[in-house]
Design a protein around this motif. Structure first.
Motif, short mmCIF file in Angstrom:
data_model
loop_
_atom_site.label_atom_id
_atom_site.label_comp_id
_atom_site.label_asym_id
_atom_site.label_seq_id
_atom_site.Cartn_x
_atom_site.Cartn_y
_atom_site.Cartn_z
N GLU A 1 -17.31 -26.39 -56.17
CA GLU A 1 -16.25 -26.87 -55.28
C GLU A 1 -15.71 -25.74 -54.42
O GLU A 1 -15.45 -25.92 -53.22
CB GLU A 1 -15.12 -27.47 -56.11
N ASP B 1 -11.93 -35.76 -41.38
CA ASP B 1 -11.58 -36.77 -42.38
C ASP B 1 -10.29 -36.44 -43.13
O ASP B 1 -9.95 -37.10 -44.12
CB ASP B 1 -12.73 -36.97 -43.37
N GLY B 2 -9.58 -35.41 -42.68
CA GLY B 2 -8.29 -35.06 -43.28
C GLY B 2 -8.36 -34.12 -44.45
O GLY B 2 -7.32 -33.79 -45.04
N GLN B 3 -9.56 -33.64 -44.80
CA GLN B 3 -9.69 -32.74 -45.95
C GLN B 3 -9.44 -31.30 -45.51
O GLN B 3 -9.95 -30.83 -44.50
CB GLN B 3 -11.09 -32.84 -46.56
N TRP B 4 -8.63 -30.59 -46.31
CA TRP B 4 -8.34 -29.18 -46.04
C TRP B 4 -9.41 -28.31 -46.69
O TRP B 4 -9.77 -28.51 -47.85
CB TRP B 4 -6.97 -28.81 -46.57
N THR B 5 -9.92 -27.37 -45.93
CA THR B 5 -10.92 -26.44 -46.43
C THR B 5 -10.52 -25.03 -46.02
O THR B 5 -9.52 -24.82 -45.34
CB THR B 5 -12.31 -26.77 -45.88
N GLN C 1 -8.32 -28.14 -41.28
CA GLN C 1 -8.40 -29.54 -41.68
C GLN C 1 -9.55 -30.20 -40.94
O GLN C 1 -9.65 -30.12 -39.71
CB GLN C 1 -7.09 -30.27 -41.36
N SER C 2 -10.41 -30.85 -41.70
CA SER C 2 -11.56 -31.50 -41.10
C SER C 2 -11.17 -32.84 -40.49
O SER C 2 -10.03 -33.30 -40.63
CB SER C 2 -12.65 -31.71 -42.16
N LEU D 1 -15.76 -25.30 -50.29
CA LEU D 1 -14.53 -25.11 -49.53
C LEU D 1 -14.56 -23.89 -48.62
O LEU D 1 -14.01 -23.91 -47.51
CB LEU D 1 -13.33 -24.99 -50.48
N MET E 1 -7.73 -22.42 -49.50
CA MET E 1 -7.88 -23.57 -50.39
C MET E 1 -8.77 -23.22 -51.58
O MET E 1 -8.54 -23.67 -52.70
CB MET E 1 -8.46 -24.76 -49.63
N HIS F 1 -15.37 -21.92 -42.63
CA HIS F 1 -14.20 -22.80 -42.52
C HIS F 1 -12.91 -22.04 -42.23
O HIS F 1 -11.82 -22.60 -42.32
CB HIS F 1 -14.03 -23.63 -43.80
#
Length: 309
Positions: free
Chosen positions: A55, A226-230, A223-224, A59, A234, A218
């Motif tokens: 994971e 699709d709303g995901q923070w990377t 924030q991508s 990220l 993170m 990243h």
């Protein structure tokens, strides 16, 4: 592996000449130097590395190596401070006791119960990961069955007493160390041979720089769509979780035969373990298996063994 250090429930006993006043229960100082060394090392190598690293790589990409280096230095300073207190005043309560003595009773209360609650959650996470590992290799076995079996086995080992617990931790830690070293050696052999893995990309350290945005794909935080923070910040959350277990050095002090010799050695060895087992292992993994194919759904260690057959 279990990260709990069990205290022997030594019953109180009457001592001659004390007017039948029960003596306070005492810990058995049964942990030898090799036990503490491997408990410290085994505590730092767990699901955070074997599973959670996938994971964190997803990220942050190759910059995860920097995250582990920064996080490792912070952990080293914290454990070094804990180790110094443990050497001067080895107690069962470790940081909870020190917080009570040097700060306040409230700080000690919060510290102790926070640690208990933390390990209740961590234990459930690790049992879930164990279930997923067993299910990967043996799909016919449901995850809950393997998790339940390991829960019973680990609880039984903890109840046997601290000396036997030390032996179990010693040998289980060796298994983890051998697995990591085997992965590093196997990965380096693939790199030296310049083989092409199942991903279709030639194994090379250049994969750190040549894929999708280089070392810091990243950025620090983004924030991508699709709303995901990377990003690197993170990933630090997962990285610091990975180092959970290093505090066992302080907790074992109250049950160690010679804490003044053993605790400093275990503490000073942490930084080298981080460099070899985290940065070294993940560096080889991302050279053999392109980091952008590590999606966080399975262990990168499983992926690298699969990729080399």
């Amino acid at each position: 592996m279990s990260k709990n250090t069990m205290h022997d429930s030594t019953a109180t006993a009457s001592r001659p000449g004390t007017g039948n006043t029960p003596a306070p229960a005492a810990l058995r100082k049964s942990l030898k130097n090799r036990h503490v060394q491997l408990i410290a090392l085994g505590g730092a190598i767990g699901t955070g590395l074997f599973y959670g690293s996938s994971e964190s790589i997803a990220l942050a990409g190759p910059s995860i190596l920097l995250a582990y280096l920064v996080g490792g230095l912070a952990i080293f300073m914290i454990v070094r401070a804990l180790g110094e207190m443990s050497v001067e005043d080895p107690r069962a309560g470790a940081f909870s006791y020190y917080a009570t003595r040097y700060w306040s009773k409230r700080a000690g209360f919060v510290s102790g119960w926070n640690y208990w609650f933390n390990y209740i959650l961590v234990s459930m996470v690790e049992l879930s990961v164990v279930g997923s590992f067993v299910n990967y290799w043996f799909p016919a076995i449901p995850q809950w069955v393997s998790a339940a079996v390991f829960l019973v086995v680990i609880a039984a080992m903890n109840l046997l007493g601290v000396s036997k617990f030390g032996e179990f931790e010693f040998w289980f830690a060796i298994i983890k160390i051998v697995a990591v070293i085997a992965m590093i050696v196997g990965g380096l052999a693939v790199l030296i041979a310049g083989l092409q893995t199942d991903s279709g990309v030639k194994a090379s350290f250049s994969n750190w720089f040549a894929l999708d945005g280089g070392v810091l794909p990243h950025g620090l935080l983004q924030q991508s769509a699709d709303g995901q923070w990377t990003g690197l910040l993170m990933a630090l959350v997962v990285v610091m979780f990975s180092f959970g277990g290093t505090e066992l050095i302080g907790i074992t002090a109250g049950e160690t035969e010679d804490p003044r010799r053993t605790i400093p050695r275990a503490t000073n060895g942490i930084i080298w373990r981080i460099l070899v087992f985290y940065i070294g292992a993940l560096g080889v993994i991302m050279a053999v298996v392109p980091w952008n194919t590590i999606d966080g759904t399975t262990s990168p260690f499983v992926q690298i063994f699969d990729s080399v057959g």
